[in-house]
Design a protein around this motif. Structure first.
Motif, PDB file in Angstrom:
ATOM      1  N   ASN A 225      24.632 -28.109  -8.578  1.00  0.00           N
ATOM      2  CA  ASN A 225      23.534 -27.507  -9.350  1.00  0.00           C
ATOM      3  C   ASN A 225      23.686 -25.986  -9.437  1.00  0.00           C
ATOM      4  OD1 ASN A 225      22.910 -27.579  -6.474  1.00  0.00           O
ATOM      5  ND2 ASN A 225      20.956 -26.679  -7.027  1.00  0.00           N
ATOM      6  N   GLY A 226      24.253 -25.397  -8.381  1.00  0.00           N
ATOM      7  CA  GLY A 226      24.424 -23.941  -8.368  1.00  0.00           C
ATOM      8  C   GLY A 226      25.301 -23.491  -9.526  1.00  0.00           C
ATOM      9  N   ARG A 227      26.376 -24.261  -9.771  1.00  0.00           N
ATOM     10  CA  ARG A 227      27.285 -23.886 -10.860  1.00  0.00           C
ATOM     11  C   ARG A 227      26.582 -24.004 -12.211  1.00  0.00           C
ATOM     12  NH1 ARG A 227      33.224 -25.579  -9.978  1.00  0.00           N
ATOM     13  NH2 ARG A 227      32.832 -23.969  -8.450  1.00  0.00           N
ATOM     14  N   MET A 228      25.740 -25.041 -12.368  1.00  0.00           N
ATOM     15  CA  MET A 228      24.999 -25.207 -13.638  1.00  0.00           C
ATOM     16  C   MET A 228      24.020 -24.051 -13.827  1.00  0.00           C
ATOM     17  SD  MET A 228      25.692 -28.539 -14.715  1.00  0.00           S
ATOM     18  CE  MET A 228      24.387 -29.700 -15.027  1.00  0.00           C
ATOM     19  N   VAL A 229      23.337 -23.673 -12.740  1.00  0.00           N
ATOM     20  CA  VAL A 229      22.346 -22.591 -12.813  1.00  0.00           C
ATOM     21  C   VAL A 229      23.015 -21.270 -13.208  1.00  0.00           C
ATOM     22  CG1 VAL A 229      20.921 -21.108 -11.317  1.00  0.00           C
ATOM     23  CG2 VAL A 229      20.640 -23.577 -11.233  1.00  0.00           C
ATOM     24  N   THR A 230      24.236 -21.052 -12.685  1.00  0.00           N
ATOM     25  CA  THR A 230      24.875 -19.764 -12.927  1.00  0.00           C
ATOM     26  C   THR A 230      25.640 -19.711 -14.247  1.00  0.00           C
ATOM     27  OG1 THR A 230      26.853 -20.456 -11.729  1.00  0.00           O
ATOM     28  CG2 THR A 230      25.173 -19.317 -10.459  1.00  0.00           C
ATOM     29  N   SER A 231      25.897 -20.873 -14.854  1.00  0.00           N
ATOM     30  CA  SER A 231      26.764 -20.825 -16.039  1.00  0.00           C
ATOM     31  C   SER A 231      26.129 -21.368 -17.320  1.00  0.00           C
ATOM     32  CB  SER A 231      28.066 -21.588 -15.771  1.00  0.00           C
ATOM     33  OG  SER A 231      27.774 -22.915 -15.422  1.00  0.00           O
ATOM     34  N   LEU A 232      25.090 -22.216 -17.223  1.00  0.00           N
ATOM     35  CA  LEU A 232      24.539 -22.805 -18.455  1.00  0.00           C
ATOM     36  C   LEU A 232      23.530 -21.913 -19.188  1.00  0.00           C
ATOM     37  CD1 LEU A 232      23.936 -26.650 -17.969  1.00  0.00           C
ATOM     38  CD2 LEU A 232      25.375 -25.511 -19.631  1.00  0.00           C
ATOM     39  N   PRO A 233      22.488 -21.387 -18.510  1.00  0.00           N
ATOM     40  CA  PRO A 233      21.495 -20.591 -19.252  1.00  0.00           C
ATOM     41  C   PRO A 233      22.092 -19.271 -19.766  1.00  0.00           C
ATOM     42  CG  PRO A 233      20.611 -21.339 -17.141  1.00  0.00           C
ATOM     43  CD  PRO A 233      22.084 -21.580 -17.110  1.00  0.00           C
ATOM     44  N   ARG A 234      21.451 -18.682 -20.779  1.00  0.00           N
ATOM     45  CA  ARG A 234      22.037 -17.459 -21.369  1.00  0.00           C
ATOM     46  C   ARG A 234      21.866 -16.233 -20.485  1.00  0.00           C
ATOM     47  NH1 ARG A 234      17.469 -15.265 -24.042  1.00  0.00           N
ATOM     48  NH2 ARG A 234      15.878 -16.864 -24.304  1.00  0.00           N
TER      49      ARG A 234
ATOM     50  N   ARG B  30      34.957 -12.392 -23.737  1.00  0.00           N
ATOM     51  CA  ARG B  30      35.548 -12.899 -24.988  1.00  0.00           C
ATOM     52  C   ARG B  30      36.581 -13.977 -24.643  1.00  0.00           C
ATOM     53  NH1 ARG B  30      36.048  -9.957 -29.836  1.00  0.00           N
ATOM     54  NH2 ARG B  30      35.590  -8.035 -28.732  1.00  0.00           N
ATOM     55  N   GLY B  31      36.461 -15.127 -25.254  1.00  0.00           N
ATOM     56  CA  GLY B  31      37.421 -16.205 -25.005  1.00  0.00           C
ATOM     57  C   GLY B  31      36.969 -17.197 -23.940  1.00  0.00           C
ATOM     58  N   ASP B  32      35.933 -16.829 -23.158  1.00  0.00           N
ATOM     59  CA  ASP B  32      35.424 -17.779 -22.152  1.00  0.00           C
ATOM     60  C   ASP B  32      34.706 -18.926 -22.846  1.00  0.00           C
ATOM     61  OD1 ASP B  32      36.371 -16.257 -20.120  1.00  0.00           O
ATOM     62  OD2 ASP B  32      34.423 -15.497 -19.435  1.00  0.00           O
ATOM     63  N   SER B  33      34.848 -20.144 -22.316  1.00  0.00           N
ATOM     64  CA  SER B  33      34.199 -21.290 -22.966  1.00  0.00           C
ATOM     65  C   SER B  33      32.750 -21.435 -22.519  1.00  0.00           C
ATOM     66  CB  SER B  33      34.977 -22.579 -22.660  1.00  0.00           C
ATOM     67  OG  SER B  33      35.054 -22.726 -21.260  1.00  0.00           O
ATOM     68  N   ASP B  34      32.388 -20.845 -21.401  1.00  0.00           N
ATOM     69  CA  ASP B  34      30.990 -20.927 -20.960  1.00  0.00           C
ATOM     70  C   ASP B  34      30.643 -19.692 -20.133  1.00  0.00           C
ATOM     71  OD1 ASP B  34      32.241 -21.308 -18.561  1.00  0.00           O
ATOM     72  OD2 ASP B  34      31.788 -23.431 -18.415  1.00  0.00           O
ATOM     73  N   GLY B  35      29.409 -19.695 -19.647  1.00  0.00           N
ATOM     74  CA  GLY B  35      28.960 -18.534 -18.849  1.00  0.00           C
ATOM     75  C   GLY B  35      27.772 -17.869 -19.513  1.00  0.00           C
ATOM     76  N   PRO B  36      26.996 -17.105 -18.771  1.00  0.00           N
ATOM     77  CA  PRO B  36      25.804 -16.468 -19.325  1.00  0.00           C
ATOM     78  C   PRO B  36      26.163 -15.243 -20.185  1.00  0.00           C
ATOM     79  CG  PRO B  36      26.110 -15.821 -17.051  1.00  0.00           C
ATOM     80  CD  PRO B  36      27.206 -16.799 -17.350  1.00  0.00           C
ATOM     81  N   ASP B  37      25.262 -14.897 -21.110  1.00  0.00           N
ATOM     82  CA  ASP B  37      25.470 -13.674 -21.907  1.00  0.00           C
ATOM     83  C   ASP B  37      25.207 -12.440 -21.051  1.00  0.00           C
ATOM     84  OD1 ASP B  37      25.899 -15.339 -24.029  1.00  0.00           O
ATOM     85  OD2 ASP B  37      23.815 -15.253 -24.733  1.00  0.00           O
ATOM     86  N   GLU B  38      24.274 -12.585 -20.111  1.00  0.00           N
ATOM     87  CA  GLU B  38      23.934 -11.455 -19.234  1.00  0.00           C
ATOM     88  C   GLU B  38      23.954 -11.926 -17.792  1.00  0.00           C
ATOM     89  OE1 GLU B  38      20.147  -9.586 -19.900  1.00  0.00           O
ATOM     90  OE2 GLU B  38      20.523  -9.351 -22.052  1.00  0.00           O
ATOM     91  N   MET B  39      24.466 -11.076 -16.918  1.00  0.00           N
ATOM     92  CA  MET B  39      24.374 -11.385 -15.480  1.00  0.00           C
ATOM     93  C   MET B  39      23.762 -10.181 -14.759  1.00  0.00           C
ATOM     94  SD  MET B  39      27.273 -12.593 -12.745  1.00  0.00           S
ATOM     95  CE  MET B  39      27.060 -12.307 -10.992  1.00  0.00           C
ATOM     96  N   HIS B  40      22.683 -10.434 -14.040  1.00  0.00           N
ATOM     97  CA  HIS B  40      22.003  -9.385 -13.283  1.00  0.00           C
ATOM     98  C   HIS B  40      22.129  -9.695 -11.796  1.00  0.00           C
ATOM     99  CE1 HIS B  40      19.713  -7.770 -16.801  1.00  0.00           C
ATOM    100  NE2 HIS B  40      19.970  -8.992 -17.260  1.00  0.00           N
ATOM    101  N   VAL B  41      22.304  -8.658 -11.002  1.00  0.00           N
ATOM    102  CA  VAL B  41      22.320  -8.833  -9.542  1.00  0.00           C
ATOM    103  C   VAL B  41      21.245  -7.913  -8.955  1.00  0.00           C
ATOM    104  CG1 VAL B  41      23.662  -8.619  -7.422  1.00  0.00           C
ATOM    105  CG2 VAL B  41      24.771  -9.423  -9.524  1.00  0.00           C
TER     106      VAL B  41
END
Ligand code: SF4
Length: 470
Positions: free
Chosen positions: A222-231, A278-289
């Motif tokens: 689930n962690g991978r889905m949370v970090t990569s599916l939403p924008r 650019r070129g990645d098939s998935d991942g969020p548009d923004e990542m905040h830490v």
């Protein structure tokens, strides 16, 4: 849930002890986890793993300012947005601001104790944002409307039949005693949540300074889905989570997995080093830490700095004879229970008073110190906290007055003899007097000797100060 987490500590303990089902569930689960841990450590040089894990954590804490600066620089270079939060209010403000700017309506979360610590779910819901926990255990307790009762297995206090009942009531499913069926139900319910979520929020097991990477350890994916599916992806990390290198993170991952769940390593180890490129098939548009302090610097400034070495494996909790009887909810509103919870909860709270009972929720048997994979001397920290509580006058007034009278009497022969005579006369009835009544409720009052040592000494014809050898 039979324990009212908002009640006073003695009430919480009584409620927990009266719940046979809770104690049976705790017994079964902690015994299972302890058995798995022993097996997992039997296959490796456990002493060496422990020494190395301790050294890695010690290095990170001793170089914290430099490593945090390096982490920030590399996260930014990777395209992340970094935010610093002094406390819970600042961290919540940042999350809500990000959500507002991105018109977020639905959030999915992976299990994270730091988000429990700051009350994130409540804050999101108050702002009209739906938030769903996606770790199976967290999903179950969210449905039940309860807080977690263990940092690794949040639903440890529930039996299979309890979970089936929750699913029947909340998800309208038929009764079942098959774990696989319950998992399937949860998987179906969560899949649609992942697909509609605008934002994913996780905690952080390790933040690697030299690469600018946030690592999450899970067993369900689930962690991978949370970090990569939403924008939008937001990671919230306590500042003590930073480590020097990938090698250090991998070593701690092994130590945590073996000690937490008895696995060589957990099923998933998700590493996020920035938003989609650019070129990645998935991942969020923004990542905040969000790097949050919330009391951690204070812990480091005082004599409790070793508590920040913790990698949240839960081994000390599973071995603790107190936790095994009362479970996590008896520790109150804190997500941190057991020995490590009894140490860090009063320290993370700015005022020690709300959690002043917790350092006393220990038999000081030392089992927690013996199992800790990063060698934290938890009994010493608990003793230091107890003395701090007394020094800071955080103990209840009746206890403080009682101890003052007792210490005065002990230092003067005449009052001491008078007190001893009174105690012998009253015998165990002394425990019924108001100052001792509360104390004796959970303890066996001592049996006073018919004659004091001094009397016996005199009867043998000795004078004070004479040697005892015969
Ligand atoms: S104090 Fe040690 S044993 Fe307890 S959770 Fe932290 S690392 Fe694990």
């Amino acid at each position: 849930m039979t324990v009212d987490v908002g009640a006073a500590y003695p009430t919480r303990v009584r409620q927990a002890l009266a719940d046979d089902a809770l104690r049976a569930a705790l017994d079964r689960a902690t015994e299972h986890l302890r058995g798995r841990r022993a097996q997992a450590l039997a296959g490796v040089d456990a002493t060496r793993l422990r020494d190395e894990a301790h050294a890695v954590r010690r290095y990170a804490i001793e170089h914290l300012p430099d490593l945090l600066e390096q982490l920030e620089g590399n996260l930014i270079a990777n395209g992340c947005q970094v935010h610093w939060a002094r406390d819970a209010a600042e961290a919540l403000g940042v999350v809500l601001e990000i959500a507002h700017q991105n018109h977020v309506k639905d959030v999915v979360k992976s299990k994270s104790m730091v988000t429990e610590e700051i009350g994130l779910n409540d804050a999101l819901q108050r702002s009209g944002i739906d938030v769903v926990e996606t770790d199976l255990g967290e999903f179950i307790i969210q449905l039940a409307g309860e807080p977690p009762s263990h940092i690794i297995t949040p639903v440890i206090h529930k039996r299979l039949e309890d979970i089936s009942e929750i699913f029947q009531t909340k998800l309208d499913t038929p009764p079942t005693d098959q774990p696989a069926e319950l998992c399937d139900t949860a998987r179906r319910a969560l899949r649609s949540e992942f697909l509609i979520a605008d934002m994913g929020i996780s905690g952080c097991n390790f933040a690697i300074a030299e690469t600018g990477t946030i690592c999450i350890v899970t067993n369900e994916g689930n962690g991978r889905m949370v970090t990569s599916l939403p924008r939008v992806y937001v990671a919230i990390a306590g500042i003590e989570k930073v480590v020097r290198s990938v090698e250090d993170a991998v070593l701690l991952w092994q130590a945590a997995s073996r000690n937490a769940t008895g696995q060589d390593v957990s099923v998933y180890f998700s590493m996020s080093s920035g938003p989609r490129r650019r070129g990645d098939s998935d991942g969020p548009d923004e990542m905040h830490v969000i790097l949050i302090d919330n009391g951690r610097s204070r812990i480091l400034e005082r004599r409790y700095g070793d508590a920040t070495l913790c990698i949240r494996c839960g081994a000390c909790i599973n071995i603790c004879p107190v936790y095994r009887e009362i479970g996590g909810h008896a520790y109150g509103r804190t997500p941190y229970s057991g020995p490590i919870g009894a140490v860090i909860t009063p320290l993370l709270e700015y005022d020690i008073r709300p959690a002043r009972d917790l350092p006393f929720a220990s038999s000081l048997c030392g089992a927690c110190r013996d199992v800790c994979p990063v060698k934290i001397d938890l009994p010493r920290l608990l003793l230091d906290l107890r003395s701090d509580i007394v020094e800071r006058r955080a103990a209840p007034i009746a206890e403080r007055v009682g101890m003052r009278v007792y210490s005065t009497a002990l230092r003067r022969p005449a009052p001491y003899r008078a007190l001893a005579r009174l105690a012998r006369r009253l015998g165990r009835l002394a425990a019924l007097l108001p100052p001792l009544k509360r104390w004796a409720r959970t303890r066996e009052p001592p049996r006073f000797a018919a004659k004091s040592f001094a009397t016996l000494w005199r009867e043998r014809g000795r004078r004070p100060g004479e040697g005892a050898a015969e």
